[in-house]
Design an enzyme around this catalytic site. Structure first.
Site, PDB file in Angstrom:
ATOM      1  CD  GLU A 107      -2.321  -1.063   2.907  1.00 31.51           C
ATOM      2  OE1 GLU A 107      -2.974  -2.035   3.281  1.00 31.51           O
ATOM      3  OE2 GLU A 107      -2.123  -0.064   3.624  1.00 31.51           O
ATOM      4  CB  CYS A 120       2.861   7.660   3.082  1.00 35.46           C
ATOM      5  SG  CYS A 120       3.314   6.547   4.403  1.00 35.46           S
ATOM      6  CB  CYS A 127       6.592  -4.988   8.946  1.00 33.20           C
ATOM      7  SG  CYS A 127       7.913  -4.292   9.978  1.00 33.20           S
ATOM      8  CB  CYS A 131       4.775  -2.289  16.126  1.00 36.30           C
ATOM      9  SG  CYS A 131       6.478  -1.849  15.729  1.00 36.30           S
ATOM     10  CB  CYS A 134       1.711  -1.920  13.405  1.00 38.87           C
ATOM     11  SG  CYS A 134       2.057  -1.931  11.646  1.00 38.87           S
ATOM     12  N   GLY A 177       6.456  -1.843   6.378  1.00 42.25           N
ATOM     13  CA  GLY A 177       7.843  -2.285   6.465  1.00 42.25           C
ATOM     14  C   GLY A 177       8.754  -1.332   7.207  1.00 42.25           C
ATOM     15  CB  SER A 209       9.229   6.772   9.223  1.00 37.23           C
ATOM     16  OG  SER A 209       8.674   6.401  10.466  1.00 37.23           O
ATOM     17  CB  SER A 232       8.150   4.752  15.678  1.00 39.06           C
ATOM     18  OG  SER A 232       7.600   5.086  14.447  1.00 39.06           O
ATOM     19  CG  LEU A 233      10.151   7.705  22.038  1.00 41.06           C
ATOM     20  CD1 LEU A 233      11.501   7.008  22.065  1.00 41.06           C
ATOM     21  CD2 LEU A 233      10.283   9.149  22.561  1.00 41.06           C
ATOM     22  CG  ASN A 308      -6.147   5.376  11.637  1.00 39.19           C
ATOM     23  OD1 ASN A 308      -7.286   4.951  11.824  1.00 39.19           O
ATOM     24  ND2 ASN A 308      -5.696   5.650  10.433  1.00 39.19           N
ATOM     25  CB  CYS A 353       1.339   1.266   7.453  1.00 40.93           C
ATOM     26  SG  CYS A 353       1.995   0.637   8.991  1.00 40.93           S
TER      27      CYS A 353
HETATM   28  S1  SF4 Z   1       4.804   0.064  12.891  1.00 38.55           S
HETATM   29 FE1  SF4 Z   1       6.266  -0.022  11.185  1.00 38.55          FE
HETATM   30  S2  SF4 Z   1       8.007  -1.164  12.076  1.00 38.55           S
HETATM   31 FE2  SF4 Z   1       6.258  -1.579  13.424  1.00 38.55          FE
HETATM   32  S3  SF4 Z   1       5.351  -3.483  12.612  1.00 38.55           S
HETATM   33 FE3  SF4 Z   1       4.295  -1.728  11.625  1.00 38.55          FE
HETATM   34  S4  SF4 Z   1       5.380  -1.427   9.683  1.00 38.55           S
HETATM   35 FE4  SF4 Z   1       6.706  -2.645  11.026  1.00 38.55          FE
END
Ligand code: SF4
Length: 365
Positions: A107, A120, A127, A131, A134, A177, A209, A232-233, A308, A353
Protein backbone atom coordinates in the site's frame (compact mmCIF):
# COMPACT_ATOMS: atom_id res chain seq x y z
CA UNK A 1 -16.32 6.63 2.56
CA UNK A 2 -15.97 5.79 -1.11
CA UNK A 3 -16.07 2.20 -2.20
CA UNK A 4 -12.87 0.46 -3.13
CA UNK A 5 -12.59 0.96 -6.87
CA UNK A 6 -10.80 -1.67 -8.95
CA UNK A 7 -8.76 0.26 -11.48
CA UNK A 8 -7.04 -2.15 -13.75
CA UNK A 9 -6.47 -5.86 -13.84
CA UNK A 10 -3.06 -7.00 -12.68
CA UNK A 11 -0.72 -7.10 -15.65
CA UNK A 12 1.47 -9.98 -16.57
CA UNK A 13 5.11 -9.02 -16.18
CA UNK A 14 8.04 -10.33 -18.16
CA UNK A 15 10.38 -12.84 -16.64
CA UNK A 16 12.27 -11.25 -13.75
CA UNK A 17 15.54 -10.26 -15.37
CA UNK A 18 17.17 -6.84 -15.10
CA UNK A 19 14.68 -4.26 -13.80
CA UNK A 20 15.22 -0.90 -15.47
CA UNK A 21 13.32 0.89 -12.71
CA UNK A 22 15.74 1.80 -9.99
CA UNK A 23 18.73 2.14 -12.30
CA UNK A 24 20.68 5.37 -11.90
CA UNK A 25 21.83 7.46 -14.90
CA UNK A 26 25.39 6.02 -15.00
CA UNK A 27 23.94 2.51 -14.90
CA UNK A 28 21.61 3.26 -17.81
CA UNK A 29 24.61 4.64 -19.71
CA UNK A 30 26.56 1.45 -19.02
CA UNK A 31 23.62 -0.65 -20.21
CA UNK A 32 23.22 1.15 -23.54
CA UNK A 33 27.00 1.06 -24.05
CA UNK A 34 26.99 -2.71 -23.62
CA UNK A 35 24.24 -2.86 -26.21
CA UNK A 36 26.37 -0.79 -28.62
CA UNK A 37 24.02 2.20 -28.57
CA UNK A 38 24.89 5.90 -28.41
CA UNK A 39 24.99 7.56 -24.95
CA UNK A 40 21.95 9.72 -25.72
CA UNK A 41 19.86 6.54 -25.67
CA UNK A 42 20.45 6.42 -21.90
CA UNK A 43 18.92 9.88 -21.51
CA UNK A 44 15.94 8.80 -23.60
CA UNK A 45 15.49 5.72 -21.46
CA UNK A 46 15.77 7.77 -18.29
CA UNK A 47 13.10 10.15 -19.52
CA UNK A 48 10.75 7.31 -20.43
CA UNK A 49 11.26 5.55 -17.12
CA UNK A 50 11.09 8.41 -14.67
CA UNK A 51 9.64 11.52 -16.30
CA UNK A 52 7.11 9.88 -18.61
CA UNK A 53 6.49 6.93 -16.29
CA UNK A 54 6.41 4.35 -19.08
CA UNK A 55 5.01 1.00 -18.01
CA UNK A 56 6.56 -1.11 -20.75
CA UNK A 57 9.46 -0.95 -23.14
CA UNK A 58 7.20 -1.26 -26.18
CA UNK A 59 5.64 2.13 -25.44
CA UNK A 60 8.98 3.99 -25.83
CA UNK A 61 8.13 5.09 -29.32
CA UNK A 62 11.16 7.25 -30.09
CA UNK A 63 13.48 4.27 -29.65
CA UNK A 64 14.06 2.11 -32.70
CA UNK A 65 12.18 -1.15 -32.97
CA UNK A 66 15.38 -3.16 -32.96
CA UNK A 67 16.66 -1.40 -29.80
CA UNK A 68 13.36 -1.94 -28.04
CA UNK A 69 13.34 -5.60 -29.04
CA UNK A 70 16.85 -6.17 -27.77
CA UNK A 71 16.18 -4.23 -24.57
CA UNK A 72 13.02 -6.25 -23.89
CA UNK A 73 15.12 -9.40 -24.23
CA UNK A 74 17.45 -8.21 -21.46
CA UNK A 75 15.33 -6.14 -19.15
CA UNK A 76 11.86 -5.32 -17.90
CA UNK A 77 10.08 -2.55 -16.03
CA UNK A 78 9.09 -4.19 -12.75
CA UNK A 79 6.51 -1.58 -11.96
CA UNK A 80 3.79 -2.39 -9.39
CA UNK A 81 0.30 -2.51 -10.92
CA UNK A 82 -2.22 -0.18 -9.32
CA UNK A 83 -5.02 -2.49 -8.23
CA UNK A 84 -7.26 -0.23 -6.17
CA UNK A 85 -7.50 3.37 -5.04
CA UNK A 86 -9.67 4.78 -2.33
CA UNK A 87 -10.06 8.48 -1.68
CA UNK A 88 -11.59 9.91 1.46
CA UNK A 89 -14.55 12.20 1.03
CA UNK A 90 -12.91 14.96 3.03
CA UNK A 91 -10.21 15.19 0.35
CA UNK A 92 -7.42 14.70 2.89
CA UNK A 93 -5.87 11.50 1.61
CA UNK A 94 -5.99 8.72 -0.93
CA UNK A 95 -4.87 5.18 -0.45
CA UNK A 96 -3.39 2.97 -3.17
CA UNK A 97 -3.14 -0.80 -3.25
CA UNK A 98 -0.48 -2.20 -5.59
CA UNK A 99 0.00 -5.70 -6.92
CA UNK A 100 3.61 -6.71 -7.46
CA UNK A 101 4.87 -8.92 -10.28
CA UNK A 102 4.87 -11.99 -8.00
CA UNK A 103 1.31 -11.35 -6.79
CA UNK A 104 2.21 -9.78 -3.44
CA UNK A 105 0.54 -6.50 -2.51
CA UNK A 106 1.68 -3.28 -0.85
CA UNK A 107 0.00 0.00 0.00
CA UNK A 108 0.87 3.66 -0.37
CA UNK A 109 -0.93 6.74 0.87
CA UNK A 110 -1.12 10.19 -0.66
CA UNK A 111 -1.70 12.92 1.89
CA UNK A 112 -3.04 16.34 0.88
CA UNK A 113 -1.97 19.14 3.17
CA UNK A 114 -2.36 22.64 1.74
CA UNK A 115 -0.13 22.79 -1.33
CA UNK A 116 1.84 19.80 -0.11
CA UNK A 117 1.29 16.38 -1.69
CA UNK A 118 3.07 13.76 0.36
CA UNK A 119 3.45 10.20 -0.88
CA UNK A 120 3.86 7.68 1.93
CA UNK A 121 5.61 4.66 0.39
CA UNK A 122 6.14 1.07 1.52
CA UNK A 123 9.60 -0.49 1.70
CA UNK A 124 8.77 -4.13 2.45
CA UNK A 125 5.89 -6.54 1.87
CA UNK A 126 4.62 -6.89 5.43
CA UNK A 127 6.96 -6.34 8.34
CA UNK A 128 8.72 -8.60 10.78
CA UNK A 129 9.06 -6.15 13.66
CA UNK A 130 5.72 -7.02 15.25
CA UNK A 131 4.66 -3.68 16.75
CA UNK A 132 1.49 -4.53 18.65
CA UNK A 133 -0.50 -1.50 17.44
CA UNK A 134 0.22 -1.98 13.73
CA UNK A 135 -1.96 -3.62 11.08
CA UNK A 136 1.03 -4.46 8.88
CA UNK A 137 2.59 -6.46 11.70
CA UNK A 138 -0.23 -9.01 11.33
CA UNK A 139 1.07 -9.94 7.88
CA UNK A 140 4.51 -10.81 9.18
CA UNK A 141 7.50 -10.25 6.92
CA UNK A 142 6.97 -11.54 3.38
CA UNK A 143 9.78 -10.02 1.34
CA UNK A 144 11.87 -6.94 0.60
CA UNK A 145 10.76 -4.50 -2.07
CA UNK A 146 13.21 -3.70 -4.82
CA UNK A 147 14.24 -0.11 -5.48
CA UNK A 148 12.12 -0.25 -8.63
CA UNK A 149 9.06 -1.31 -6.65
CA UNK A 150 9.57 1.59 -4.24
CA UNK A 151 10.04 4.09 -7.08
CA UNK A 152 7.13 2.46 -8.95
CA UNK A 153 4.69 3.40 -6.17
CA UNK A 154 5.80 7.01 -6.47
CA UNK A 155 5.47 7.00 -10.25
CA UNK A 156 1.93 5.58 -10.15
CA UNK A 157 0.82 8.18 -7.61
CA UNK A 158 2.45 10.81 -9.83
CA UNK A 159 0.37 9.62 -12.80
CA UNK A 160 -2.85 10.04 -10.80
CA UNK A 161 -1.82 13.50 -9.62
CA UNK A 162 -0.75 14.60 -13.10
CA UNK A 163 -4.31 14.13 -14.29
CA UNK A 164 -5.16 16.94 -11.85
CA UNK A 165 -2.16 19.02 -12.90
CA UNK A 166 -0.46 18.37 -9.59
CA UNK A 167 2.70 16.56 -8.53
CA UNK A 168 4.13 14.81 -5.51
CA UNK A 169 6.05 17.36 -3.44
CA UNK A 170 7.21 15.21 -0.50
CA UNK A 171 7.97 11.58 0.20
CA UNK A 172 7.92 9.67 3.48
CA UNK A 173 9.06 6.07 3.71
CA UNK A 174 6.52 5.28 6.38
CA UNK A 175 4.23 2.73 4.76
CA UNK A 176 4.53 -1.02 5.18
CA UNK A 177 7.84 -2.28 6.46
CA UNK A 178 10.97 -1.07 8.23
CA UNK A 179 12.99 0.92 5.66
CA UNK A 180 16.28 0.56 7.52
CA UNK A 181 16.03 -3.22 7.21
CA UNK A 182 15.91 -2.86 3.43
CA UNK A 183 18.62 -0.28 3.32
CA UNK A 184 20.20 -1.03 -0.05
CA UNK A 185 16.94 -0.71 -2.00
CA UNK A 186 15.80 2.27 0.07
CA UNK A 187 19.05 4.19 -0.45
CA UNK A 188 18.96 3.46 -4.17
CA UNK A 189 15.35 4.58 -4.49
CA UNK A 190 16.17 7.82 -2.64
CA UNK A 191 19.08 8.43 -4.98
CA UNK A 192 16.73 8.08 -7.94
CA UNK A 193 14.18 10.41 -6.36
CA UNK A 194 16.82 13.04 -5.69
CA UNK A 195 18.90 12.84 -8.83
CA UNK A 196 16.58 12.09 -11.67
CA UNK A 197 14.27 14.64 -13.25
CA UNK A 198 10.79 13.25 -13.15
CA UNK A 199 10.51 12.33 -9.49
CA UNK A 200 12.92 15.23 -8.80
CA UNK A 201 12.36 15.36 -5.03
CA UNK A 202 15.15 16.92 -3.00
CA UNK A 203 16.53 15.27 0.11
CA UNK A 204 14.99 17.92 2.33
CA UNK A 205 11.58 16.78 1.21
CA UNK A 206 12.21 13.08 1.80
CA UNK A 207 11.81 11.49 5.24
CA UNK A 208 12.74 7.99 6.33
CA UNK A 209 10.76 6.67 9.28
CA UNK A 210 12.17 3.91 11.46
CA UNK A 211 10.93 1.90 14.40
CA UNK A 212 14.36 2.54 15.86
CA UNK A 213 16.94 0.36 14.12
CA UNK A 214 20.06 1.97 15.54
CA UNK A 215 22.74 0.55 13.15
CA UNK A 216 20.51 1.55 10.22
CA UNK A 217 20.30 5.12 11.56
CA UNK A 218 24.10 5.37 11.70
CA UNK A 219 24.32 3.96 8.17
CA UNK A 220 21.68 6.33 6.81
CA UNK A 221 23.51 9.29 8.36
CA UNK A 222 26.69 8.33 6.57
CA UNK A 223 24.96 7.82 3.23
CA UNK A 224 24.92 11.65 3.11
CA UNK A 225 21.56 11.85 1.38
CA UNK A 226 20.43 14.75 3.56
CA UNK A 227 17.03 13.18 4.17
CA UNK A 228 14.88 13.73 7.22
CA UNK A 229 14.68 11.00 9.86
CA UNK A 230 11.65 10.13 11.99
CA UNK A 231 11.97 7.67 14.87
CA UNK A 232 8.86 5.96 16.28
CA UNK A 233 9.26 6.34 20.02
CA UNK A 234 5.74 5.64 21.34
CA UNK A 235 6.77 5.10 24.96
CA UNK A 236 8.80 6.94 27.57
CA UNK A 237 10.04 3.88 29.46
CA UNK A 238 11.94 0.92 28.04
CA UNK A 239 9.52 -1.42 29.80
CA UNK A 240 6.45 -0.10 27.98
CA UNK A 241 8.32 0.29 24.73
CA UNK A 242 9.33 -3.38 24.85
CA UNK A 243 5.64 -4.28 25.24
CA UNK A 244 4.58 -2.17 22.26
CA UNK A 245 7.58 -2.60 19.97
CA UNK A 246 9.66 -5.79 20.21
CA UNK A 247 12.63 -4.01 18.57
CA UNK A 248 13.01 -2.24 21.94
CA UNK A 249 14.47 -5.48 23.30
CA UNK A 250 17.49 -4.74 21.10
CA UNK A 251 17.73 -0.97 21.37
CA UNK A 252 16.89 1.08 24.45
CA UNK A 253 15.55 4.61 24.51
CA UNK A 254 19.05 5.76 25.50
CA UNK A 255 20.38 4.04 22.35
CA UNK A 256 17.80 5.93 20.26
CA UNK A 257 18.75 9.25 21.79
CA UNK A 258 22.40 8.51 21.00
CA UNK A 259 21.52 7.65 17.41
CA UNK A 260 19.43 10.81 17.07
CA UNK A 261 22.36 12.89 18.30
CA UNK A 262 24.68 11.13 15.86
CA UNK A 263 22.27 11.81 13.00
CA UNK A 264 22.21 15.49 13.89
CA UNK A 265 26.02 15.63 14.18
CA UNK A 266 26.58 13.98 10.78
CA UNK A 267 23.65 15.28 8.71
CA UNK A 268 22.84 18.52 10.52
CA UNK A 269 19.13 17.78 10.73
CA UNK A 270 17.06 17.34 13.88
CA UNK A 271 15.22 14.02 14.00
CA UNK A 272 11.50 13.86 14.63
CA UNK A 273 10.31 11.57 17.39
CA UNK A 274 6.90 10.17 16.48
CA UNK A 275 4.65 9.33 19.42
CA UNK A 276 1.42 7.47 18.67
CA UNK A 277 -0.97 8.40 21.47
CA UNK A 278 -3.01 5.45 22.74
CA UNK A 279 -5.62 6.03 25.43
CA UNK A 280 -4.70 4.51 28.78
CA UNK A 281 -1.46 3.09 27.39
CA UNK A 282 1.05 5.91 26.92
CA UNK A 283 -0.98 9.09 27.34
CA UNK A 284 -0.72 9.84 31.07
CA UNK A 285 0.54 13.19 32.29
CA UNK A 286 3.57 11.33 33.71
CA UNK A 287 4.27 10.08 30.17
CA UNK A 288 3.98 13.64 28.92
CA UNK A 289 6.46 14.87 31.53
CA UNK A 290 8.95 12.11 30.68
CA UNK A 291 8.54 12.75 26.95
CA UNK A 292 9.26 16.45 27.48
CA UNK A 293 12.35 15.62 29.55
CA UNK A 294 13.62 13.12 26.96
CA UNK A 295 13.14 15.60 24.15
CA UNK A 296 15.44 18.11 25.85
CA UNK A 297 18.39 15.76 25.65
CA UNK A 298 18.89 15.82 21.86
CA UNK A 299 18.13 18.22 18.98
CA UNK A 300 14.71 16.99 17.89
CA UNK A 301 11.07 17.71 17.15
CA UNK A 302 8.08 15.86 18.54
CA UNK A 303 5.12 14.65 16.57
CA UNK A 304 2.09 13.40 18.51
CA UNK A 305 -0.13 11.13 16.42
CA UNK A 306 -3.51 10.19 17.88
CA UNK A 307 -3.97 6.47 17.31
CA UNK A 308 -5.88 5.53 14.15
CA UNK A 309 -8.36 2.87 15.23
CA UNK A 310 -10.52 2.78 12.11
CA UNK A 311 -10.78 -0.15 9.80
CA UNK A 312 -9.76 -3.22 11.78
CA UNK A 313 -10.19 -4.75 15.21
CA UNK A 314 -7.64 -3.49 17.70
CA UNK A 315 -7.53 -3.21 21.47
CA UNK A 316 -6.06 0.29 21.29
CA UNK A 317 -8.10 3.47 21.40
CA UNK A 318 -7.56 7.05 20.38
CA UNK A 319 -7.54 9.52 23.31
CA UNK A 320 -10.29 12.14 23.47
CA UNK A 321 -9.52 15.42 21.68
CA UNK A 322 -9.37 17.45 24.91
CA UNK A 323 -6.92 14.94 26.42
CA UNK A 324 -4.63 15.14 23.40
CA UNK A 325 -4.37 18.90 23.93
CA UNK A 326 -3.80 18.42 27.65
CA UNK A 327 -1.00 15.92 26.90
CA UNK A 328 0.60 18.34 24.49
CA UNK A 329 0.43 21.17 27.03
CA UNK A 330 2.03 18.92 29.65
CA UNK A 331 4.92 18.21 27.25
CA UNK A 332 5.30 21.92 26.50
CA UNK A 333 5.39 22.67 30.23
CA UNK A 334 8.75 20.92 30.52
CA UNK A 335 10.19 21.19 27.00
CA UNK A 336 10.70 24.04 24.52
CA UNK A 337 10.93 21.50 21.70
CA UNK A 338 8.60 22.06 18.75
CA UNK A 339 5.65 19.70 19.29
CA UNK A 340 2.98 19.14 16.68
CA UNK A 341 -0.16 17.04 16.73
CA UNK A 342 -0.51 15.36 13.38
CA UNK A 343 -3.88 13.84 12.98
CA UNK A 344 -3.81 10.67 10.99
CA UNK A 345 -4.95 11.99 7.65
CA UNK A 346 -7.48 9.83 5.91
CA UNK A 347 -8.83 8.06 8.96
CA UNK A 348 -11.88 7.26 6.89
CA UNK A 349 -9.82 5.33 4.35
CA UNK A 350 -7.94 3.28 6.87
CA UNK A 351 -4.73 5.19 6.34
CA UNK A 352 -2.66 3.52 9.03
CA UNK A 353 -0.18 1.24 7.34
CA UNK A 354 -1.44 -2.24 6.52
CA UNK A 355 -5.11 -1.54 7.10
CA UNK A 356 -6.25 -1.40 3.48
CA UNK A 357 -4.39 -4.64 2.82
CA UNK A 358 -6.12 -6.27 5.78
CA UNK A 359 -9.54 -5.07 4.63
CA UNK A 360 -8.86 -6.14 1.07
CA UNK A 361 -8.09 -9.72 2.07
CA UNK A 362 -10.57 -10.07 4.93
CA UNK A 363 -13.92 -11.73 4.22
CA UNK A 364 -15.42 -9.34 6.79
CA UNK A 365 -14.51 -6.35 4.65
S1 SF4 B 1 4.80 0.06 12.89
FE1 SF4 B 1 6.27 -0.02 11.19
S2 SF4 B 1 8.01 -1.16 12.08
FE2 SF4 B 1 6.26 -1.58 13.42
S3 SF4 B 1 5.35 -3.48 12.61
FE3 SF4 B 1 4.29 -1.73 11.63
S4 SF4 B 1 5.38 -1.43 9.68
FE4 SF4 B 1 6.71 -2.65 11.03
Amino acid sequence: MDELVPLNAPRAHPAPHLDLLGLLPPELEALVAVMGEAPYRARQLQSWLYARAARDIGSMTDLSNSFRRELAGRACIGRPALEACREDQGGEAAKFLFRLPDGERVESVLIYDGARRTACLSSQVGCGLGCTFCATARMGFRRQLTAGEIIGQLLEIGVVLRQRRERVTNVVLMGMGEPLLNLEAVLRSIQVMRLVPGPGIGGRRITVSTAGHVPGIHHLARARLNVGLAISLNATTDELRRQLMPIAHQYSIADLLGAAQDYFDVVGRRVTFEYVLMAGVNDSLEDAGRLGTLSRRVPCKLNLIPYNESGYDTPYRRPAAHWIQRFRAAVAAVSPVQTTVRDSHGRGIAAACGQLYQQHRSPRR
